[in-house]
Design a protein around this motif. Structure first.
Motif, PDB file in Angstrom:
ATOM      1  N   ASN A 112       6.897   2.877  -6.029  1.00  0.00           N
ATOM      2  CA  ASN A 112       5.873   3.306  -5.086  1.00  0.00           C
ATOM      3  C   ASN A 112       6.001   2.533  -3.780  1.00  0.00           C
ATOM      4  N   SER A 114       4.011   2.008  -1.488  1.00  0.00           N
ATOM      5  CA  SER A 114       2.840   1.244  -1.074  1.00  0.00           C
ATOM      6  C   SER A 114       2.904  -0.214  -1.510  1.00  0.00           C
ATOM      7  N   ASP A 117       6.041  -4.549   1.479  1.00  0.00           N
ATOM      8  CA  ASP A 117       5.275  -5.194   2.533  1.00  0.00           C
ATOM      9  C   ASP A 117       5.907  -5.112   3.912  1.00  0.00           C
TER      10      ASP A 117
END
Length: 129
Positions: A112, A114, A117
């Protein structure tokens, strides 16, 4: 400054090969998982491959298994994505990204986007005859 810089994209015919490079800077380059993602026009960003901390577990998307190889080069402090037998469906903007939450963990890195960073600026890969 935390940074990832990709390079190596280009135009290639179906069946051809390209090698993408991802050069991290500003952090311990092999301590964190590095993932490769791609995004085609009108489509969502998708995971291509990732390598966990050090030379830990490697994962590939089903669409690229057997054709792509991810690796870390200790001498060059670079993460490579070797892409072989390229298909028009591989066309897209390719990004590398680092996950700072899993530094030092020798476990499969997340698919994923998300969870990642920092991201590079992307390098374009176009597969066309």
């Amino acid at each position: 400054q935390l940074q990832l810089v990709e390079s190596g994209g280009g135009l290639v015919q179906p069946g051809g090969s390209l090698t993408l490079s991802c050069v991290p800077s500003g952090f311990t380059w092999d301590y964190y998982p590095i993932g490769w993602f791609r995004q085609a026009p009108g489509k969502e960003r998708e995971a291509v491959s990732c390598i966990s901390s050090g030379d830990g577990p490697i994962t590939y998307a089903d669409a690229v298994k057997g054709r792509f190889v991810i690796s870390r080069d200790k001498a060059k402090k670079t993460v490579f994505l070797q892409m072989n037998s390229l298909e028009p469906e591989d066309t897209g903007l390719y990004y590398c990204a680092a996950d700072f939450d899993l530094g030092g963990y020798v476990i499969s890195c997340p698919k994923n986007a998300s969870f990642y960073d920092i991201w590079g600026q992307g390098t374009q890969v176009t597969v066309s005859s």
